[in-house]
Structure formats: C-alpha cells, structure tokens
Design an enzyme around this catalytic site. Structure first.
Site, PDB file in Angstrom:
ATOM      1  CG  ASP A 137      -2.103   0.981   1.033  1.00  0.00           C
ATOM      2  OD1 ASP A 137      -2.408   1.357  -0.123  1.00  0.00           O
ATOM      3  OD2 ASP A 137      -2.683   1.385   2.050  1.00  0.00           O
ATOM      4  CE  LYS A 139      -2.789   4.838   1.102  1.00  0.00           C
ATOM      5  NZ  LYS A 139      -4.233   4.607   1.095  1.00  0.00           N
ATOM      6  CG  ASN A 142       0.258   4.459   3.699  1.00  0.00           C
ATOM      7  OD1 ASN A 142      -0.310   5.066   4.605  1.00  0.00           O
ATOM      8  ND2 ASN A 142      -0.318   3.483   3.025  1.00  0.00           N
ATOM      9  CG  ASP A 156      -0.977   2.213   7.187  1.00  0.00           C
ATOM     10  OD1 ASP A 156      -1.147   1.089   7.705  1.00  0.00           O
ATOM     11  OD2 ASP A 156      -1.904   2.996   6.967  1.00  0.00           O
ATOM     12  CB  THR A 175      -4.676   3.347  -2.755  1.00  0.00           C
ATOM     13  OG1 THR A 175      -4.550   3.057  -1.365  1.00  0.00           O
ATOM     14  CG2 THR A 175      -5.513   4.592  -2.939  1.00  0.00           C
TER      15      THR A 175
HETATM   16  P1  ATP Z   1      -6.271   4.147   7.010  1.00  0.00           P
HETATM   17  O1  ATP Z   1      -7.295   3.244   7.531  1.00  0.00           O
HETATM   18  O2  ATP Z   1      -6.806   5.191   6.067  1.00  0.00           O
HETATM   19  O3  ATP Z   1      -5.029   3.450   6.464  1.00  0.00           O
HETATM   20  P2  ATP Z   1      -5.259   4.428   9.616  1.00  0.00           P
HETATM   21  O4  ATP Z   1      -6.381   4.056  10.501  1.00  0.00           O
HETATM   22  O5  ATP Z   1      -4.224   3.389   9.330  1.00  0.00           O
HETATM   23  O6  ATP Z   1      -5.780   5.005   8.241  1.00  0.00           O
HETATM   24  P3  ATP Z   1      -3.420   6.467   9.528  1.00  0.00           P
HETATM   25  O7  ATP Z   1      -3.900   6.954   8.224  1.00  0.00           O
HETATM   26  O8  ATP Z   1      -2.188   5.640   9.540  1.00  0.00           O
HETATM   27  O9  ATP Z   1      -4.562   5.688  10.251  1.00  0.00           O
HETATM   28  O10 ATP Z   1      -3.138   7.747  10.414  1.00  0.00           O
HETATM   29  C1  ATP Z   1      -4.058   8.813  10.567  1.00  0.00           C
HETATM   30  C2  ATP Z   1      -3.346  10.156  10.553  1.00  0.00           C
HETATM   31  O11 ATP Z   1      -2.259  10.193  11.490  1.00  0.00           O
HETATM   32  C3  ATP Z   1      -2.749  10.540   9.223  1.00  0.00           C
HETATM   33  O12 ATP Z   1      -2.968  11.911   8.992  1.00  0.00           O
HETATM   34  C4  ATP Z   1      -1.269  10.283   9.380  1.00  0.00           C
HETATM   35  O13 ATP Z   1      -0.499  11.171   8.625  1.00  0.00           O
HETATM   36  C5  ATP Z   1      -1.045  10.543  10.858  1.00  0.00           C
HETATM   37  N1  ATP Z   1       0.036   9.700  11.349  1.00  0.00           N
HETATM   38  C6  ATP Z   1       0.041   8.357  11.373  1.00  0.00           C
HETATM   39  N2  ATP Z   1       1.175   7.879  11.893  1.00  0.00           N
HETATM   40  C7  ATP Z   1       1.918   8.965  12.210  1.00  0.00           C
HETATM   41  C8  ATP Z   1       3.233   9.139  12.788  1.00  0.00           C
HETATM   42  N3  ATP Z   1       3.973   8.091  13.139  1.00  0.00           N
HETATM   43  N4  ATP Z   1       3.693  10.387  12.967  1.00  0.00           N
HETATM   44  C9  ATP Z   1       2.942  11.439  12.597  1.00  0.00           C
HETATM   45  N5  ATP Z   1       1.720  11.350  12.047  1.00  0.00           N
HETATM   46  C10 ATP Z   1       1.200  10.125  11.851  1.00  0.00           C
END
Ligand code: ATP
Length: 367
Positions: A137, A139, A142, A156, A175
C-alpha cells in the site's frame, strides 16, 4: 494474541497530546513518554472498533510486521498496549507529516529533493523486500517525513504481508491509482509479489516530479478512451509538456522501468538503487532552470513522450485507438475546455487524490 504482545499501563507511561489525524480504523495522537520526555505518535484503535479490528488478521499482521522491522527508512513500532477503551500502538513520531501534504504544498518537487527522498524509500523497500515483506500500500499518504532535511520513512503496514520467494497472494488490495496491473487482472491471474511495491513507488515518483498522477479517470476523454484500470493494465501514460520539459531523461527512464506492466520485466529494488538517476550525485540540477512563460505557452499541449506497452485492451474499445499512442514523438494537443477542469479538493476523492489534470491533455495528431 500471542502472549505478551500487549502491555498494560499506557496512561502511566505516556501523556497523550493533540490528535494528528484519523484513518479508517484508528486515530493518531502525539504522546510523550513521561520518564524520558520523548515524543511518539500513538495510534489508538477505540474499543467498539478495536474489538472487531483486533480480531481481524489486519491488526495482528500490522503489529507483528512493525515489531519485526528496524531500519532508518521504515517507521518503527516502539510498543503495544491494551487498555479498557482500546488498543494503543506507540510509533515513531513523524513531525513533518505525510509526503502527500508536502507535494500538495509545493505542487511538485524538484529532481534533487525527489532523488533524496527516493534513495531513502528504495533503501527502506530493499530492507523489506530482502526480508520477504511486501508493503502493498505504498502511496504518498504512507510516506512520512521526519524532519526538514527530508528524512522519510515508509509507514502503515496494515496491508503488508510476508510472502515467500515462490509464493504469491491473491487478495485484491491497495489504493486504485497506485495498484500494479497484475493486481487488476481477473482473479486467478492475480499473482503478484514485491514487484507491486516498485510499481506503486513509480507512480509516486511520477507524481512527485509533475504534481499529477500518470493514471487517472480524469484523463478519460474521447481521445483517451481508457479508464483508470485500462490505462494501468495497458501501461499507458504520458509525459505531457510543459510539465515534463524540465525533468531529465534519466528520471523518465527510471519511471518507465518502474511502470513496466510485466512484473518480471519491472525493475527490481537493487537495480533501481543502481539506476543512474538515483546514483546522480549532482545537487545542482541541470534541468532546473524553469521555462519562460513564453516557452510554457508555446509548448502547452505537447506530449513529450507517450508510453503504451500493451494494446491488448484495445479489443475492449474497438475503433478507439489513440492517435497519440501511435506516434510517441511530439504530438500537438488541441485545447479542450470541457476536459480542462482541475480536480478541486485533492483529499476529497478516494481514487485520484491528486486529481489535478494537466490542462488540455487531450492528444490529437498535429493537423
Ligand atoms: P487508514 O485506515 O486510512 O489506512 P489508519 O487508521 O491506518 O488510516 P493512519 O492513516 O495511519 O490511520 O493515520 C491517521 C493520521 O495520522 C494521518 O494523517 C497520518 O499522517 C497521521 N500519522 C500516522 N502515523 C503517524 C506518525 N507516526 N507520525 C505522525 N503522524 C502520523
């Protein structure tokens, strides 16, 4: 879960700060380790969802994967906790956020900074691929930026899966704009492996250098009668002027090698790291001088190069062969107002978040 996978006492160990954002399953917050004052990101799967989410293979997979990796260009998982209200994953903090927002901010990136980012991403990917881990994934959302010096990490692993050298997986994921053609093949032929990551990274490289995607339903028109899936499966994309005029040939060559429809012919991560564009040490970009406005207007509507790898899908659209694809040299584009719209809020759509369409990208042979 395997015993000991989750610790307790998250709130004794960390102070939770403001939210960084949320995805489909989780909300991410900043968190400070009380003992050391070190900042982390904490991904919280809330109870009502986590009960379901933690049962799924996805989260366990993500946890096992993240805990097993340690590389400067792969986001690492520091710990996992389970509390009454949810599951907490403590991650390295990426204070500068997603590459996605960085591209949106600057519209497109210059070759030297793109090279700096891609060297790191390929090194991170090599680490994963050497361990038979396919990200699946990749992109810009990520890819997280650690600091202003553009240190980046692949993040991710929710969809990642460990696969053996000879094994393959058949689940359809990823995606849409970034998925490799083999993933779109009718089921049964959907054999794919680490080559899918190279394809997705090729799409990201293209986007970084021009600000719009190589494959998009937005590019659909009378003269380009191929939808997103068809464009991907044909490996049909263009380097339209003036957007690509200032980008060096080596970058185009690497993109073409990463976007090979045949996964066997697609460049591997080691070869990509050895590619002249990645190896180029010059920080001063010889192609960096911007075209004058007059040059840009003169060139608007020309296609620098059109890539079409397979015509098999033409059978699905008889009589709609694209004239531009028959002559990959400079092709005059007739302005088409109806198709010139830009995409609006880039984060609104799921399919083409970089929905900016190059103006007038509606190729016709020069009269
Ligand atoms: P999805 O289901 O769409 O993959 P998710 O539930 O896995 O989403 P993320 O998209 O990974 O959740 O994270 C949500 C938000 O937090 C995003 O805006 C991402 O940029 C931010 N984020 C995630 N991990 C970090 C990190 N380690 N440091 C800073 N920001 C982060």
């Amino acid at each position: 879960y395997p015993p000991g996978m989750f610790a307790s006492g998250f709130r004794d160990t960390f102070d939770v700060g403001p939210p960084l954002g949320s995805g489909h399953f989780a909300t991410v917050y900043t968190a400070v380790e009380k003992k050391t004052g070190t900042q982390f990101a904490v991904k919280v799967f809330k109870k009502q969802r986590s009960a379901e989410a933690t049962r799924t293979q996805g989260l366990q997979q993500e946890i096992a994967m993240l805990m097993s990796v340690s590389h400067p260009n792969v986001l690492c998982l520091k710990g996992t906790y389970e509390e009454d209200d949810g599951v907490y994953l403590v991650l390295e903090l990426a204070p500068e956020g997603e590459l996605f927002n960085y591209i949106i901010k600057y519209q497109k990136l210059r070759e030297p900074e793109t090279r700096k980012i891609f060297k790191q991403l390929l090194n991170g990917l090599k680490y994963l691929h050497d361990r038979n881990i396919v990200h699946r994934d990749i992109k810009p959302e990520n890819i997280l930026i650690i600091d202003k010096d553009l240190h980046v990490k692949l993040a991710d692993f929710g969809l990642a899966k460990i696969i053996g050298e000879d094994s393959f997986t058949t689940s359809l994921c990823g995606t849409p704009s970034y998925v490799a053609p083999e993933i779109l093949e009718p089921s049964g032929q959907r054999r794919y492996s680490r080559a899918v990551d190279i394809w997705s990274l090729g799409v990201v490289l293209y986007i970084c250098l021009c600000g719009f995607p190589p494959f998009s339903d937005e590019l659909f028109s009378e003269k380009n009668p191929f939808n997103l899936s068809q464009q991907i499966r044909m490996g049909r994309f263009e380097f339209p002027s003036p957007y690509w005029d200032t980008v060096g040939d080596a970058a185009l060559d690497l993109i073409e090698k990463m976007l090979m429809v045949d996964p066997m012919k697609r460049i591997k991560v080691d070869a990509a790291l050895d590619h002249p564009w990645i190896k180029d040490k010059s920080w001063i970009d010889p192609h960096d001088s911007c075209n004058s406005l007059a040059d840009a207007i003169e060139n608007l509507g020309f296609v620098r190069r059109t890539v079409v790898q397979t015509r098999t899908l033409l059978a699905e659209a008889p009589g709609l062969a694209n004239p531009a694809s028959q002559n990959p040299s400079k092709v005059k584009v007739v302005p088409n107002q109806q198709n010139g719209a830009r995409g609006g809020n880039p984060k609104a759509g799921n399919v083409d978040k970089f929905s900016k369409k190059p103006d007038n990208l509606d190729p016709q042979t020069k009269a």
